[in-house]
Design a protein around this motif. Structure first.
Motif, PDB file in Angstrom:
ATOM      1  N   VAL A 122       0.550  -1.252  -0.063  1.00 26.38           N
ATOM      2  CA  VAL A 122       0.401  -0.073  -0.083  1.00 26.38           C
ATOM      3  C   VAL A 122       0.688   1.433  -0.117  1.00 26.38           C
ATOM      4  O   VAL A 122       1.803   1.162   1.002  1.00 26.38           O
ATOM      5  CB  VAL A 122      -1.121   0.236   1.069  1.00 26.38           C
ATOM      6  N   HIS A 123       0.639   2.055  -0.816  1.00 23.45           N
ATOM      7  CA  HIS A 123       1.808   3.279  -0.647  1.00 23.45           C
ATOM      8  C   HIS A 123       0.202   4.954  -0.996  1.00 23.45           C
ATOM      9  O   HIS A 123      -0.560   4.402  -0.723  1.00 23.45           O
ATOM     10  CB  HIS A 123       2.050   2.925  -2.824  1.00 23.45           C
ATOM     11  N   VAL A 124       0.846   5.700  -0.955  1.00 19.59           N
ATOM     12  CA  VAL A 124       0.371   7.455  -0.738  1.00 19.59           C
ATOM     13  C   VAL A 124       0.442   7.914  -2.145  1.00 19.59           C
ATOM     14  O   VAL A 124       1.619   7.682  -2.527  1.00 19.59           O
ATOM     15  CB  VAL A 124       1.129   7.967  -0.290  1.00 19.59           C
ATOM     16  N   PHE A 125      -0.975   8.507  -2.674  1.00 20.07           N
ATOM     17  CA  PHE A 125      -1.336   9.024  -3.868  1.00 20.07           C
ATOM     18  C   PHE A 125      -1.479  10.400  -3.839  1.00 20.07           C
ATOM     19  O   PHE A 125      -2.417   9.922  -2.966  1.00 20.07           O
ATOM     20  CB  PHE A 125      -1.821   8.523  -5.217  1.00 20.07           C
ATOM     21  N   THR A 126      -1.064  11.377  -4.463  1.00 22.02           N
ATOM     22  CA  THR A 126      -1.917  12.653  -3.707  1.00 22.02           C
ATOM     23  C   THR A 126      -2.132  12.993  -5.466  1.00 22.02           C
ATOM     24  O   THR A 126      -1.797  13.406  -6.269  1.00 22.02           O
ATOM     25  CB  THR A 126      -0.365  13.484  -3.340  1.00 22.02           C
ATOM     26  N   VAL A 127      -2.519  14.159  -4.750  1.00 19.89           N
ATOM     27  CA  VAL A 127      -3.276  15.533  -5.832  1.00 19.89           C
ATOM     28  C   VAL A 127      -2.376  16.070  -6.219  1.00 19.89           C
ATOM     29  O   VAL A 127      -2.488  16.564  -7.174  1.00 19.89           O
ATOM     30  CB  VAL A 127      -4.935  15.817  -5.337  1.00 19.89           C
ATOM     31  N   SER A 128      -2.308  17.131  -5.120  1.00 17.57           N
ATOM     32  CA  SER A 128      -0.840  18.030  -5.571  1.00 17.57           C
ATOM     33  C   SER A 128       0.626  18.532  -5.546  1.00 17.57           C
ATOM     34  O   SER A 128       1.105  18.909  -6.237  1.00 17.57           O
ATOM     35  CB  SER A 128      -2.000  19.638  -5.700  1.00 17.57           C
ATOM     36  N   ALA A 135       8.521  13.294   5.446  1.00 17.50           N
ATOM     37  CA  ALA A 135       8.191  13.773   5.432  1.00 17.50           C
ATOM     38  C   ALA A 135       7.525  14.446   5.034  1.00 17.50           C
ATOM     39  O   ALA A 135       6.796  15.687   5.776  1.00 17.50           O
ATOM     40  CB  ALA A 135       9.407  15.254   6.109  1.00 17.50           C
ATOM     41  N   ASP A 136       7.182  14.673   3.567  1.00 14.71           N
ATOM     42  CA  ASP A 136       6.302  15.487   3.108  1.00 14.71           C
ATOM     43  C   ASP A 136       5.512  15.041   3.149  1.00 14.71           C
ATOM     44  O   ASP A 136       4.101  15.679   3.062  1.00 14.71           O
ATOM     45  CB  ASP A 136       6.576  15.132   1.274  1.00 14.71           C
ATOM     46  N   LEU A 137       4.577  14.011   3.741  1.00 18.65           N
ATOM     47  CA  LEU A 137       3.652  13.845   4.074  1.00 18.65           C
ATOM     48  C   LEU A 137       3.166  14.381   5.167  1.00 18.65           C
ATOM     49  O   LEU A 137       1.153  14.519   6.265  1.00 18.65           O
ATOM     50  CB  LEU A 137       3.675  12.354   4.765  1.00 18.65           C
ATOM     51  N   GLN A 138       3.517  15.481   6.171  1.00 26.51           N
ATOM     52  CA  GLN A 138       3.056  16.202   6.788  1.00 26.51           C
ATOM     53  C   GLN A 138       1.879  17.295   7.093  1.00 26.51           C
ATOM     54  O   GLN A 138       1.927  18.320   5.702  1.00 26.51           O
ATOM     55  CB  GLN A 138       3.961  17.584   7.321  1.00 26.51           C
ATOM     56  N   GLY A 139       0.935  16.847   7.658  1.00 28.33           N
ATOM     57  CA  GLY A 139      -0.562  17.690   7.225  1.00 28.33           C
ATOM     58  C   GLY A 139      -1.217  17.719   5.864  1.00 28.33           C
ATOM     59  O   GLY A 139      -2.496  17.958   6.178  1.00 28.33           O
ATOM     60  N   LEU A 140      -1.041  16.631   5.283  1.00 25.26           N
ATOM     61  CA  LEU A 140      -1.356  16.061   3.978  1.00 25.26           C
ATOM     62  C   LEU A 140      -3.243  15.263   5.048  1.00 25.26           C
ATOM     63  O   LEU A 140      -2.668  13.941   5.179  1.00 25.26           O
ATOM     64  CB  LEU A 140      -0.610  15.736   2.880  1.00 25.26           C
ATOM     65  N   ARG A 141      -3.963  15.849   4.294  1.00 24.29           N
ATOM     66  CA  ARG A 141      -5.093  14.841   4.470  1.00 24.29           C
ATOM     67  C   ARG A 141      -5.078  13.441   3.557  1.00 24.29           C
ATOM     68  O   ARG A 141      -5.584  13.714   2.384  1.00 24.29           O
ATOM     69  CB  ARG A 141      -6.515  15.865   4.792  1.00 24.29           C
ATOM     70  N   ILE A 142      -4.972  12.359   4.607  1.00 25.15           N
ATOM     71  CA  ILE A 142      -4.565  11.447   3.784  1.00 25.15           C
ATOM     72  C   ILE A 142      -5.733  10.088   3.988  1.00 25.15           C
ATOM     73  O   ILE A 142      -6.138   9.608   5.295  1.00 25.15           O
ATOM     74  CB  ILE A 142      -3.952  10.524   3.619  1.00 25.15           C
ATOM     75  N   ASP A 168     -16.759   6.473  -2.345  1.00 30.12           N
ATOM     76  CA  ASP A 168     -17.142   8.447  -2.380  1.00 30.12           C
ATOM     77  C   ASP A 168     -15.519   9.018  -2.218  1.00 30.12           C
ATOM     78  O   ASP A 168     -15.251  10.071  -2.472  1.00 30.12           O
ATOM     79  CB  ASP A 168     -17.383   8.217  -0.487  1.00 30.12           C
ATOM     80  N   VAL A 169     -14.674   7.751  -2.962  1.00 32.37           N
ATOM     81  CA  VAL A 169     -12.839   8.077  -3.157  1.00 32.37           C
ATOM     82  C   VAL A 169     -13.122   9.691  -4.155  1.00 32.37           C
ATOM     83  O   VAL A 169     -12.638  10.515  -3.727  1.00 32.37           O
ATOM     84  CB  VAL A 169     -12.283   7.088  -3.173  1.00 32.37           C
ATOM     85  N   PRO A 170     -13.592   9.229  -5.456  1.00 33.21           N
ATOM     86  CA  PRO A 170     -13.364  10.046  -6.677  1.00 33.21           C
ATOM     87  C   PRO A 170     -14.068  11.180  -5.767  1.00 33.21           C
ATOM     88  O   PRO A 170     -13.544  12.702  -5.895  1.00 33.21           O
ATOM     89  CB  PRO A 170     -14.582   9.276  -7.882  1.00 33.21           C
ATOM     90  N   GLU A 171     -15.762  11.793  -5.272  1.00 34.43           N
ATOM     91  CA  GLU A 171     -15.573  13.143  -5.518  1.00 34.43           C
ATOM     92  C   GLU A 171     -14.519  13.606  -4.113  1.00 34.43           C
ATOM     93  O   GLU A 171     -14.401  14.793  -3.942  1.00 34.43           O
ATOM     94  CB  GLU A 171     -17.167  12.684  -4.614  1.00 34.43           C
ATOM     95  N   ALA A 172     -14.342  12.844  -3.024  1.00 30.51           N
ATOM     96  CA  ALA A 172     -14.141  13.696  -2.189  1.00 30.51           C
ATOM     97  C   ALA A 172     -12.177  14.169  -2.171  1.00 30.51           C
ATOM     98  O   ALA A 172     -11.855  14.983  -1.549  1.00 30.51           O
ATOM     99  CB  ALA A 172     -13.117  12.137  -1.026  1.00 30.51           C
ATOM    100  N   GLY A 176     -11.836  17.956  -2.533  1.00 30.54           N
ATOM    101  CA  GLY A 176     -10.768  18.774  -1.733  1.00 30.54           C
ATOM    102  C   GLY A 176     -10.921  18.262  -0.362  1.00 30.54           C
ATOM    103  O   GLY A 176     -10.267  18.826   0.074  1.00 30.54           O
ATOM    104  N   ARG A 177     -11.750  17.448  -0.217  1.00 32.35           N
ATOM    105  CA  ARG A 177     -12.136  17.064   1.179  1.00 32.35           C
ATOM    106  C   ARG A 177     -10.517  15.839   1.576  1.00 32.35           C
ATOM    107  O   ARG A 177     -10.592  16.138   2.897  1.00 32.35           O
ATOM    108  CB  ARG A 177     -13.192  15.669   0.667  1.00 32.35           C
ATOM    109  N   VAL A 178      -9.902  15.590   0.815  1.00 30.41           N
ATOM    110  CA  VAL A 178      -8.687  14.867   0.902  1.00 30.41           C
ATOM    111  C   VAL A 178      -7.509  15.464   0.129  1.00 30.41           C
ATOM    112  O   VAL A 178      -8.262  16.048  -1.358  1.00 30.41           O
ATOM    113  CB  VAL A 178      -8.831  13.258   1.407  1.00 30.41           C
ATOM    114  N   ASP A 179      -6.719  15.048   0.656  1.00 27.58           N
ATOM    115  CA  ASP A 179      -5.507  15.188  -1.131  1.00 27.58           C
ATOM    116  C   ASP A 179      -4.635  14.432  -1.308  1.00 27.58           C
ATOM    117  O   ASP A 179      -3.590  13.853  -2.109  1.00 27.58           O
ATOM    118  CB  ASP A 179      -4.425  16.627   0.278  1.00 27.58           C
ATOM    119  N   GLY A 180      -4.693  13.425  -0.503  1.00 24.79           N
ATOM    120  CA  GLY A 180      -5.093  12.123  -1.399  1.00 24.79           C
ATOM    121  C   GLY A 180      -5.314  11.226  -0.512  1.00 24.79           C
ATOM    122  O   GLY A 180      -6.012  10.361   0.086  1.00 24.79           O
ATOM    123  N   ILE A 181      -4.531  10.066  -1.295  1.00 25.85           N
ATOM    124  CA  ILE A 181      -5.328   8.220  -0.540  1.00 25.85           C
ATOM    125  C   ILE A 181      -4.353   7.601  -0.905  1.00 25.85           C
ATOM    126  O   ILE A 181      -3.255   7.206  -0.628  1.00 25.85           O
ATOM    127  CB  ILE A 181      -6.055   7.753  -1.419  1.00 25.85           C
TER     128      ILE A 181
END
Length: 304
Positions: A122-128, A135-142, A168-172, A176-181
């Motif tokens: 499992v990894h992290v994928f982000t929008v912007s 350390a770059d994950l700091q403050g991101l809503r995942i 509900d993930v696509p709409e989130a 902008g409800r989340v920054d990544g998943i």
């Protein structure tokens, strides 16, 4: 009925479809059909639906089951972060997996019908925001799919965990409800989530995905011994190939994501080692917080 919340092109759905085609004829006069894309129930509701016999079979992700059996969080412990897939498969095929399956059957009115199916790391994928180090994950809503340990690991990494059901993930993401998943490349591809804004991937291997095949006990007791044996054989005869196909799909999915314009980065060996060490120091507190029992801790490498 067999239920999954995943889409038709997801490896887990494809495996379940083949299982239905293989086992269905042996269950006559009972009929067996597959409902995908949460058409029957959402993943987090599959355990209850099995217990109440609303569905006959499902293979919920362990992150959707820890509310019923907290010991499942043991497979999300930091000490297992980045372990080889075959090593992890050996754990769930051995005494640890057998122990967890027994505990799950004691907690829910279900029967675990065979070896667990896995999907991959499992990894992290982000929008912007591109992420190239932890350390770059700091403050991101995942967004995370579930699992108390997943929530605490994200917090320990400085992110803000947000529980969002898969449908509900696509709409989130778009809203902008989340920054990544937190998910796998194959799952991103199955949902075509670059169309919802995902642009970057951080191949961190935070945890590993396992699906646990279960039958409603009420349904199970209506099957003859021969039919029960056919179900177990149909699953176990296919699970090893299903695991390999799922793992291969992760590499194919990464290529697909790059072709869709997503950037993919991995942590350096030093960053990964330092982050794992930081999390392992916190592991005793994490174990206490989720309530992993002593017998399960003893069965997990580095689980103390």
């Amino acid at each position: 009925m067999v239920s999954t919340e995943n889409t038709p092109d997801h490896p887990q759905t494809q495996f379940l479809d083949r299982f239905v085609q293989t086992v269905g004829p042996a269950l006559m006069p009972h009929s067996l059909t597959l409902k995908h894309s949460a058409e029957a129930v959402r993943g987090r509701d599959e355990a209850e639906a099995l217990t109440t016999a609303r569905i006959a079979f499902a293979a919920p992700g362990l992150w959707n089951l820890d509310a019923h059996q907290p010991d499942l969080n043991a497979l999300l412990l930091p000490s297992l972060m980045g372990r080889d897939p075959h090593t992890l498969a050996g754990l769930v095929d051995g005494p640890l997996g057998a122990l967890l399956s027994r505990k799950l059957m004691q907690s829910l009115d279900v029967v675990v019908i065979g070896r667990w199916l896995d999907l991959g790391p499992v990894h992290v994928f982000t929008v912007s925001r591109p992420v190239s180090r932890f350390a770059d994950l700091q403050g991101l809503r995942i967004r995370y799919a579930g699992g108390a340990m997943n929530e605490m690991l994200l917090k320990a990494l400085g992110a803000v965990p947000v529980l969002v059901p898969w449908p509900d993930v696509p709409e989130a993401l778009r809203s902008g409800r989340v920054d990544g998943i937190l998910t796998t490349p194959t799952t991103v591809v199955s949902g075509r989530l670059w169309q919802s804004g995902l642009r970057h991937g951080f191949l961190a291997g935070v945890s590993y995905s396992f699906f646990i095949p279960m039958a409603s006990r009420s349904v199970w007791t209506r099957l003859t011994p021969a039919q029960q044996a056919a179900v177990r054989a149909g699953w176990d005869d296919a699970v090893e190939a299903g695991r390999e196909e799922a793992r291969a799909s992760q590499d194919q999915a990464q290529q697909r994501l790059q072709g869709a314009g997503m950037s993919l980065q991995s942590p350096s060996a030093g960053d990964l080692a330092a982050t794992r060490a930081m999390l392992v120091v916190q592991q005793p507190a994490l174990i206490a917080a989720v309530g992993i029992s002593a017998d399960v801790q003893a069965a997990v490498p580095g689980g103390e």
